[in-house]
Design a protein around this motif. Structure first.
Motif, PDB file in Angstrom:
ATOM      1  N   ARG A 202     100.001 -61.405  74.424  1.00  0.00           N
ATOM      2  CA  ARG A 202      99.261 -60.387  75.185  1.00  0.00           C
ATOM      3  C   ARG A 202     100.109 -59.825  76.328  1.00  0.00           C
ATOM      4  O   ARG A 202     100.135 -58.610  76.559  1.00  0.00           O
ATOM      5  CB  ARG A 202      97.966 -60.978  75.735  1.00  0.00           C
ATOM      6  N   ASP A 203     100.809 -60.701  77.042  1.00  0.00           N
ATOM      7  CA  ASP A 203     101.649 -60.233  78.149  1.00  0.00           C
ATOM      8  C   ASP A 203     102.782 -59.343  77.639  1.00  0.00           C
ATOM      9  O   ASP A 203     103.151 -58.355  78.286  1.00  0.00           O
ATOM     10  CB  ASP A 203     102.225 -61.423  78.917  1.00  0.00           C
ATOM     11  N   ARG A 206     101.344 -55.940  76.975  1.00  0.00           N
ATOM     12  CA  ARG A 206     101.050 -55.253  78.239  1.00  0.00           C
ATOM     13  C   ARG A 206     102.330 -54.785  78.923  1.00  0.00           C
ATOM     14  O   ARG A 206     102.384 -53.668  79.453  1.00  0.00           O
ATOM     15  CB  ARG A 206     100.265 -56.187  79.158  1.00  0.00           C
ATOM     16  N   ARG A 209     103.415 -51.718  77.496  1.00  0.00           N
ATOM     17  CA  ARG A 209     102.378 -50.679  77.558  1.00  0.00           C
ATOM     18  C   ARG A 209     101.824 -50.323  76.180  1.00  0.00           C
ATOM     19  O   ARG A 209     101.554 -49.161  75.878  1.00  0.00           O
ATOM     20  CB  ARG A 209     102.927 -49.426  78.248  1.00  0.00           C
TER      21      ARG A 209
END
Length: 211
Positions: A202-203, A206, A209
C-alpha cells in the motif's frame, strides 16, 4: 403595499436553495451509483508460495480494489504449474508470469536468446493459443530458472474473458508497467522482512501516486 424588490430577493433566495438541494441530491446519487456498480464483482489472483509473487499480487490487488472498489482475493498454490492450470480452468483471473518459465514449461519451446523478442513471442502465443493476455512487465529482471543467458521479464497475465468483463482492467494494471525496477524491488523485499506485506504494498502504491 408589496415591496417588489423584497419579493425579487425572496424569489432569488428560494431559487438558490433549490439549486443547493438539487446539487446535493445529485452528488449522493452519483456516489451511490458508483458503489453499487462494484457490488458483486470479484477477481482472483493466483500465486505460488514465492514471497516475490505474493508481494506483486498484493500490489496488483490493492491497485484494483482501491481504484475500482472491486473485491480481489489472493489464492496461493503449490507451484507455477498448479497456478497456471487453475488459471486455465478459470478458477483464477490473474497470475504473475515469468517469460522464461512460460516459454519453456508452458509452451514447450527451447530457451530464448533475446529478452524482448521472447516477451513479444510469448505474448502473441498466449493470446492465440491460451486466451491469456500478458500485460506490461513490472520493470525488473528476474534470474531465469530455465536459461542462464536471458533473464525473465515479469508481468501480470490475465484471462482474456476477464478483460472482456472488466474493460478498464488492462489499462489500470498497466499503470504498474516499468514502475518496479530491480532497485525498487530490492527495497521492497527489505521492507517485507520488517513489516506486513500488505502495508508495504500500500505504501509503495501511495508513494507512486497510484492510489
Amino acid at each position: 403595499m408589496i415591496n417588489p424588490y423584497r419579493e425579487v430577493f425572496s424569489m432569488n433566495r428560494i431559487a438558490t436553495w433549490l439549486l443547493i438541494v438539487f446539487a446535493t441530491v445529485s452528488v449522493v446519487a452519483s456516489g451511490a451509483g458508483q458503489a453499487t456498480a462494484c457490488v458483486g464483482k470479484t477477481l482472483v489472483i493466483g500465486t505460488t508460495p514465492s514471497a516475490q509473487q505474493q508481494l506483486l499480487a498484493e500490489i496488483v490487488s490493492l491497485l484494483i480494489s482501491e481504484r475500482t472498489g472491486t473485491t480481489v482475493k489472493i489464492e496461493r498454490f503449490e507451484g507455477a504449474d498448479e497456478t497456471h492450470q487453475a488459471q486455465m480452468r478459470a478458477e483464477v483471473d490473474i497470475t504473475i508470469g515469468y517469460t522464461g518459465e512460460g516459454w519453456v514449461r508452458v509452451l514447450q519451446e527451447a530457451p530464448a536468446e533475446d529478452a524482448q523478442a521472447l516477451f513479444d513471442q510469448i505474448k502473441e502465443r498466449y493470446n492465440k493459443e491460451l486466451n491469456l493476455i500478458w500485460l506490461q512487465p513490472f520493470g525488473f529482471e528476474h534470474p531465469s530458472s530455465v536459461s542462464a543467458e536471458v533473464a525473465d521479464q515479469v508481468a501480470p497475465v490475465v484471462r482474456k474473458d476477464t478483460l472482456k468483463k472488466f474493460p478498464a482492467l488492462a489499462r489500470l494494471i498497466n499503470k504498474l508497467g516499468g514502475v518496479i525496477d530491480n532497485e525498487n524491488l530490492s527495497a521492497l523485499d527489505g521492507q517485507v522482512q520488517e513489516r506486513a506485506m500488505r502495508d508495504v504494498a500500500r505504501d509503495f502504491l501511495r508513494d507512486n501516486r497510484l492510489i
